[in-house]
Design a protein around this motif. Structure first.
Motif, PDB file in Angstrom:
ATOM      1  N   GLN A 186     -13.213   5.122  -8.182  1.00  0.00           N
ATOM      2  CA  GLN A 186     -13.689   3.743  -8.008  1.00  0.00           C
ATOM      3  C   GLN A 186     -14.642   3.535  -7.281  1.00  0.00           C
ATOM      4  N   VAL A 212      -8.223   2.368  -1.164  1.00  0.00           N
ATOM      5  CA  VAL A 212      -8.749   2.390  -2.717  1.00  0.00           C
ATOM      6  C   VAL A 212      -9.855   3.337  -2.661  1.00  0.00           C
ATOM      7  N   PHE A 213     -11.058   2.985  -1.994  1.00  0.00           N
ATOM      8  CA  PHE A 213     -12.085   3.485  -1.918  1.00  0.00           C
ATOM      9  C   PHE A 213     -12.495   4.827  -1.200  1.00  0.00           C
ATOM     10  N   SER A 216     -11.882   9.144  -5.009  1.00  0.00           N
ATOM     11  CA  SER A 216     -11.561   8.151  -5.759  1.00  0.00           C
ATOM     12  C   SER A 216     -12.582   7.921  -7.020  1.00  0.00           C
ATOM     13  N   THR A 266      -5.317  -9.524   0.978  1.00  0.00           N
ATOM     14  CA  THR A 266      -6.294  -9.134   0.333  1.00  0.00           C
ATOM     15  C   THR A 266      -7.020 -10.426  -0.590  1.00  0.00           C
ATOM     16  N   ARG A 309     -16.416  -2.552  -0.771  1.00  0.00           N
ATOM     17  CA  ARG A 309     -15.480  -3.607  -0.101  1.00  0.00           C
ATOM     18  C   ARG A 309     -16.387  -3.954   1.050  1.00  0.00           C
ATOM     19  N   GLU A 358      -8.692   1.614   4.555  1.00  0.00           N
ATOM     20  CA  GLU A 358      -9.179   1.503   3.305  1.00  0.00           C
ATOM     21  C   GLU A 358      -8.174   2.421   2.314  1.00  0.00           C
ATOM     22  N   ILE A 382       0.839  -1.186   0.078  1.00  0.00           N
ATOM     23  CA  ILE A 382       0.222   0.011   0.023  1.00  0.00           C
ATOM     24  C   ILE A 382       0.934   1.153   0.056  1.00  0.00           C
TER      25      ILE A 382
END
Length: 176
Positions: free
Chosen positions: A82, A75-76, A80, A51, A88, A73, A31
């Motif tokens: 995404q 990513v989201f 973002s 993951t 998730r 978290e 990360i």
């Protein structure tokens, strides 16, 4: 256990985190490092993770433990493209008992890049001498955990949390 890590490391409080062992399935990921992660005592704990759908079978001496699962978290979130909450979702079972169902790190931590720690009491190894942790992804979002900690405890009693409001760390006569 520093999930996703290939080598042990020592955090800024002097605690040694073992490498990622005793797992089956999932993927180790790195990360991107950040100098500040809200709610984190050491941002380095959140620089790797396991993951996917995976399990751990961790051998431990027979006694009661407090299990701490560390999440973030990466990513989201609102910045973002995404997606946000609900992207998730996963469940976690300890020794066959579901302790988190449809867990959403982003919602639980109230934002991305914010540390979230979940604590479970009275966990003991089974007859085979191991504690079983199962992470099950739900939908398209993959389960993710950055750290697993086992702290010896007295059954049915929370371990104390010690806060000392000062700029420097303090070590007591017992080395804590």
């Amino acid at each position: 256990i520093g999930c996703g890590r290939r080598t042990p490391w020592t955090d800024r409080l002097g605690q040694v985190w073992g490498r990622d062992d005793y797992f089956e399935g999932g993927d180790a990921i790195e990360i991107p490092g950040r100098s500040y992660i809200a709610g984190a005592f050491d941002s380095h704990l959140y620089q790797s993770a396991r993951t996917g759908t995976f399990s751990y079978r961790i051998p431990l001496p027979a006694r009661a433990y407090e299990v701490r699962l560390y999440f973030i978290e990466p990513v989201f979130g609102p910045e973002s493209d995404q997606g946000g909450e609900g992207n998730r979702l996963f469940s976690v079972a300890i020794d066959g008992k579901k302790v988190l169902d449809r867990f959403d790190i982003l919602a639980a931590a109230n934002g991305p890049w914010t540390a979230d720690v979940r604590v479970f009491k009275d966990i003991a190894p089974g007859p085979d001498g191991k504690v079983r942790l199962d992470f099950q992804s739900i939908g398209n979002g993959a389960a993710l955990v950055t750290g697993i900690e086992f702290v010896p405890e007295r059954p049915h009693i929370l371990n104390p949390i010690r806060l000392l409001p000062q700029n420097n760390f303090y070590t007591d006569s017992a080395g804590n």
